[in-house]
Motif scaffolding. Structure first.
Motif, PDB file in Angstrom:
ATOM      1  N   THR A  98       0.804  -1.413  -0.096  1.00 38.14           N
ATOM      2  CA  THR A  98      -0.042   0.034  -0.168  1.00 38.14           C
ATOM      3  C   THR A  98       0.843   1.246   0.069  1.00 38.14           C
ATOM      4  O   THR A  98       0.562   2.272  -0.728  1.00 38.14           O
ATOM      5  CB  THR A  98      -0.908   0.063   1.269  1.00 38.14           C
ATOM      6  N   VAL A  99       1.825   1.218   0.835  1.00 38.41           N
ATOM      7  CA  VAL A  99       2.842   2.366   0.988  1.00 38.41           C
ATOM      8  C   VAL A  99       3.533   2.501  -0.626  1.00 38.41           C
ATOM      9  O   VAL A  99       3.692   3.628  -0.887  1.00 38.41           O
ATOM     10  CB  VAL A  99       3.736   2.192   1.960  1.00 38.41           C
ATOM     11  N   ARG A 100       3.888   1.582  -1.259  1.00 39.87           N
ATOM     12  CA  ARG A 100       4.579   1.638  -2.305  1.00 39.87           C
ATOM     13  C   ARG A 100       3.658   2.214  -3.398  1.00 39.87           C
ATOM     14  O   ARG A 100       4.152   2.922  -4.229  1.00 39.87           O
ATOM     15  CB  ARG A 100       5.200   0.159  -2.853  1.00 39.87           C
ATOM     16  N   GLU A 101       2.467   1.629  -3.446  1.00 42.51           N
ATOM     17  CA  GLU A 101       1.293   2.348  -4.405  1.00 42.51           C
ATOM     18  C   GLU A 101       1.239   3.748  -4.192  1.00 42.51           C
ATOM     19  O   GLU A 101       1.310   4.587  -5.187  1.00 42.51           O
ATOM     20  CB  GLU A 101      -0.021   1.485  -4.472  1.00 42.51           C
ATOM     21  N   LEU A 102       1.042   4.129  -2.815  1.00 43.93           N
ATOM     22  CA  LEU A 102       0.767   5.431  -2.445  1.00 43.93           C
ATOM     23  C   LEU A 102       1.976   6.207  -2.997  1.00 43.93           C
ATOM     24  O   LEU A 102       2.091   7.425  -3.401  1.00 43.93           O
ATOM     25  CB  LEU A 102       0.868   5.665  -1.207  1.00 43.93           C
ATOM     26  N   VAL A 103       3.184   5.882  -2.816  1.00 44.97           N
ATOM     27  CA  VAL A 103       4.553   6.730  -3.115  1.00 44.97           C
ATOM     28  C   VAL A 103       4.435   6.715  -4.624  1.00 44.97           C
ATOM     29  O   VAL A 103       4.894   7.834  -5.179  1.00 44.97           O
ATOM     30  CB  VAL A 103       5.603   6.173  -2.744  1.00 44.97           C
ATOM     31  N   ARG A 104       4.427   5.654  -5.343  1.00 42.67           N
ATOM     32  CA  ARG A 104       4.401   5.639  -6.808  1.00 42.67           C
ATOM     33  C   ARG A 104       3.377   6.861  -7.231  1.00 42.67           C
ATOM     34  O   ARG A 104       3.782   7.382  -8.311  1.00 42.67           O
ATOM     35  CB  ARG A 104       4.180   4.398  -7.411  1.00 42.67           C
ATOM     36  N   GLU A 105       2.252   6.773  -6.767  1.00 40.26           N
ATOM     37  CA  GLU A 105       1.014   7.819  -7.106  1.00 40.26           C
ATOM     38  C   GLU A 105       1.682   9.141  -7.010  1.00 40.26           C
ATOM     39  O   GLU A 105       1.494   9.960  -8.098  1.00 40.26           O
ATOM     40  CB  GLU A 105       0.012   7.522  -6.358  1.00 40.26           C
ATOM     41  N   VAL A 106       2.136   9.589  -6.045  1.00 40.95           N
ATOM     42  CA  VAL A 106       2.510  10.860  -5.627  1.00 40.95           C
ATOM     43  C   VAL A 106       3.512  11.513  -6.375  1.00 40.95           C
ATOM     44  O   VAL A 106       3.749  12.533  -6.908  1.00 40.95           O
ATOM     45  CB  VAL A 106       2.647  11.366  -4.239  1.00 40.95           C
ATOM     46  N   VAL A 107       4.722  10.373  -6.676  1.00 36.05           N
ATOM     47  CA  VAL A 107       6.009  10.845  -7.220  1.00 36.05           C
ATOM     48  C   VAL A 107       5.642  10.923  -8.607  1.00 36.05           C
ATOM     49  O   VAL A 107       6.160  11.716  -9.476  1.00 36.05           O
ATOM     50  CB  VAL A 107       6.979   9.694  -6.915  1.00 36.05           C
ATOM     51  N   ALA A 108       4.966  10.124  -9.224  1.00 44.02           N
ATOM     52  CA  ALA A 108       4.400  10.282 -10.738  1.00 44.02           C
ATOM     53  C   ALA A 108       3.675  11.455 -10.972  1.00 44.02           C
ATOM     54  O   ALA A 108       3.998  12.159 -11.970  1.00 44.02           O
ATOM     55  CB  ALA A 108       3.531   8.909 -11.012  1.00 44.02           C
ATOM     56  N   ALA A 109       2.775  11.820 -10.045  1.00 46.09           N
ATOM     57  CA  ALA A 109       2.092  13.165 -10.050  1.00 46.09           C
ATOM     58  C   ALA A 109       2.961  14.146 -10.074  1.00 46.09           C
ATOM     59  O   ALA A 109       2.858  15.298 -11.064  1.00 46.09           O
ATOM     60  CB  ALA A 109       0.963  13.246  -9.210  1.00 46.09           C
ATOM     61  N   ALA A 110       4.200  14.396  -9.312  1.00 44.92           N
ATOM     62  CA  ALA A 110       4.674  15.428  -8.931  1.00 44.92           C
ATOM     63  C   ALA A 110       5.639  15.516 -10.501  1.00 44.92           C
ATOM     64  O   ALA A 110       6.029  16.810 -10.806  1.00 44.92           O
ATOM     65  CB  ALA A 110       5.676  15.292  -7.784  1.00 44.92           C
ATOM     66  N   ALA A 111       6.230  14.448 -10.895  1.00 43.16           N
ATOM     67  CA  ALA A 111       7.013  14.523 -11.882  1.00 43.16           C
ATOM     68  C   ALA A 111       6.479  14.835 -13.360  1.00 43.16           C
ATOM     69  O   ALA A 111       7.089  15.037 -14.429  1.00 43.16           O
ATOM     70  CB  ALA A 111       7.804  13.087 -12.044  1.00 43.16           C
TER      71      ALA A 111
END
Length: 582
Positions: free
Chosen positions: A159-172
């Motif tokens: 769950t944490v990995r999915e959350l982090v991937r989502e916010v990093v992708a959006a920021a980038a």
């Protein structure tokens, strides 16, 4: 990461370690932390992950400077920095940097610690509505419930990995414009547990995805094929953050290059430095029929005036900022600006294109003139003693000359090379530099998303931190600004004793107030005393005791000779005050 359900004894710490580890795995290399109680698990997890070799941690004493420091890190590295805050007003202090990041398309990840649900809405200390605090300036907001489990099991890790991937992708900027995002994480007591040596395991190098976090611009727009005009009448306009492509496009189209000083395209044979004067000239600006725009032009009124004309075809390459650049809509809502993702030039230029460019470039050089050539070097080598003596007198006179804005811009521009970085504040000096300095392929930054006065030194320190990590060179980051811009970001000069100092020269053109407002039209009809008190806001701050009290070295450059000397000073953290003659 803590192993198994036992964990550290603090669910907050176990979750924080998992979050910071996943940020490192997703390609985030920098975390900026300001101290706070509710965020202690994130802060201590960050330094533990740094110790394991996963990230670089930067501690700033207040959140406002931390936000701009994170902005500078991202500007230089191309990847979002995570900025960690405690709850309450700490989060709100990031708002200026978040707005700048949004409007300039700079990636940033706000990780704000918060109270759990049961403490919200009941008057708890340091508690407000944090999710959505930044409004539309953040593309993604995730409000994470306070963790309750000790340790991190496989499901939680996923769950944490999915959350982090989502916010990093959006920021980038994987699917939209790059920019800031907010990850609001609630924590219950115990707010942290100790993390000793070896508690956190490093992320294997082959699992770190730097490319995933690197900024990209996906506008969803088509590229366009352009050919040189049959009747040469095209100009290429390079605003802030346009990049070197603007120079290439101008060359291939046979078009004058009107490049702002922070465009990244201020070089090349087609460069026209005095573009503002020429755009006002009917024989030049009046003859333009097509404009290709890259980046975000902010330093002139002539550029938007040109693009608002009905007889000018405007093609804008969509940049990373939140809003497309379209000044024509201000006066003509039906204006048909063409937005594209890229420009591909087809066909070849002809002699008439070279003549079109040549006329712009030659006239620009003539307007600039040769400047003050200074002492006659031929006289230095003359056999005539009188001529040699005159040379020496002229040289001494030059070195004793008081410094004006043009001289200051020239000196700093001349001292900066490709391995250095130059940051320009939102002061009068950036406009002087834009209208005067010659072409040179150096990295220049200015916070032009909203063109605010605040955070300039903090941004430069972040740029310096990323620069020094990425290169073995001894490049210097220079900040050129006015006195009010300095005073707006004095907090940036306050650095904890445990933090690594950076090679930064802060060069302050001090004219005792806001000279930029003297050019306002209203000044012609307003009592001088009112303009002075309410707009130019004169000040008499003694810069030397202020900056030395904050731990920086101080130099004063009252003459051209002083300025040349101090700009080559090897001091790493120095504020150079230049009293301006104009």
């Amino acid at each position: 990461m803590a192993d198994g359900p036992a964990g550290s004894g603090s669910p907050a710490t176990d979750f924080a370690v998992a979050l910071l580890t996943e940020l490192a795995r997703a390609g985030v290399t920098d975390v900026v932390v300001s101290p706070g109680s509710r965020s202690q698990a994130l802060a201590l997890a960050a330094v533990a992950v740094e110790r394991a070799g996963g990230i670089s941690v930067h501690v700033r004493l207040d959140e406002r400077t931390a936000g701009f420091f994170a902005l500078g890190l991202a500007v230089e590295s191309g990847r979002p920095a995570a900025v960690v805050t405690t709850s309450g007003t700490a989060v709100a202090n990031l708002h200026p940097a978040v707005l700048e990041a949004h409007h300039s398309g700079v990636p940033m990840i706000v990780v704000s610690a918060d109270r759990p649900d049961e403490l919200r809405g009941i008057g708890s200390n340091q508690t407000t509505v944090q999710p959505g605090l930044f409004g539309p300036a953040v593309a993604v907001v995730r409000d994470v419930e306070a963790p309750t489990a000790h340790g991190v099991d496989a499901d939680t890790a996923a769950t944490v990995r999915e959350l982090v991937r989502e916010v990093v992708a959006a920021a980038a900027g994987h699917t939209g414009q790059p920019g800031p995002v907010q990850l609001n994480v609630a924590f219950r007591e115990p707010l942290s547990a100790g993390l000793g040596e070896g508690t956190v395991q490093p992320v294997p190098d082959d699992e770190v995805d730097l490319a995933f976090a690197t900024r990209r611009v996906h506008s969803g727009l088509p590229a366009v094929d352009l050919a040189p005009d049959d009747e040469p009448a095209t100009v290429v306009i390079a605003g802030h953050d346009a990049g070197a492509d603007a120079e290439r496009i101008a060359w291939e189209l046979g078009a004058p290059l009107l490049a702002e000083v922070s465009s990244g395209a201020r070089f090349g044979r087609n460069l026209v430095v005095t573009y503002r004067e020429l755009l006002r000239d009917p024989d030049f600006g009046g003859a333009v029929r097509r404009a290709v725009v890259l980046g975000h032009p902010t330093l002139s009124r002539e550029v938007p005036a040109l693009l608002q004309r009905a007889d000018v075809e405007t093609i804008v390459v969509r940049g990373p900022g939140a809003d497309p650049y379209d000044p024509a809509r201000a006066s003509r809502p039906d204006a048909a600006t063409t937005f594209v993702s890229d420009v591909r030039v087809t066909g070849r230029t002809r002699p008439e294109h070279r003549a079109w460019v040549g006329r712009w470039v030659a006239t620009s050089r003539a307007l600039l003139g040769g400047g003050d050539a200074g002492p006659d070097l031929d006289a230095k080598r003359s056999g005539d003693r009188a001529e040699r003596n005159k040379f020496l007198r002229d040289e001494v006179a030059l070195r004793r000359r008081a410094v004006d804005r043009t001289m200051l811009a020239d000196a700093v521009w001349g001292a900066t090379w490709p391995h250095d970085r130059l940051v320009l504040g939102a002061s009068q000096i950036i406009r002087v530099a834009d209208g005067h300095v010659a072409g040179k392929a150096i990295r220049v930054h200015a916070n032009r998303g909203l063109a605010g006065i605040d955070g300039t030194i903090s941004t430069a320190l972040g740029i310096a931190a990323a620069l020094e990590r990425s290169t073995a060179s001894v490049g210097t980051t220079r900040v050129l600004l006015g006195d009010l811009t300095l005073l707006h970001d004095l907090g940036a000069l306050v650095t904890g004793t445990e933090e690594h100092p950076h090679r930064v020269q802060v060069i302050v053109g001090n004219d005792g107030g806001g000279a930029i407002f003297r050019g306002l039209e209203v000044a012609a009809t307003t009592p001088e005393a009112d303009m002075r008190r309410m707009m130019t806001t004169p000040q008499h701050v003694h810069v030397e005791p202020v900056v030395t009290g904050l731990g920086w070295e101080y130099r004063r450059a009252a003459t051209w000779g002083d300025l040349e000397r101090v700009l080559t000073d090897p001091a790493e953290r120095v504020v150079i005050e230049v009293p301006l003659a104009d």
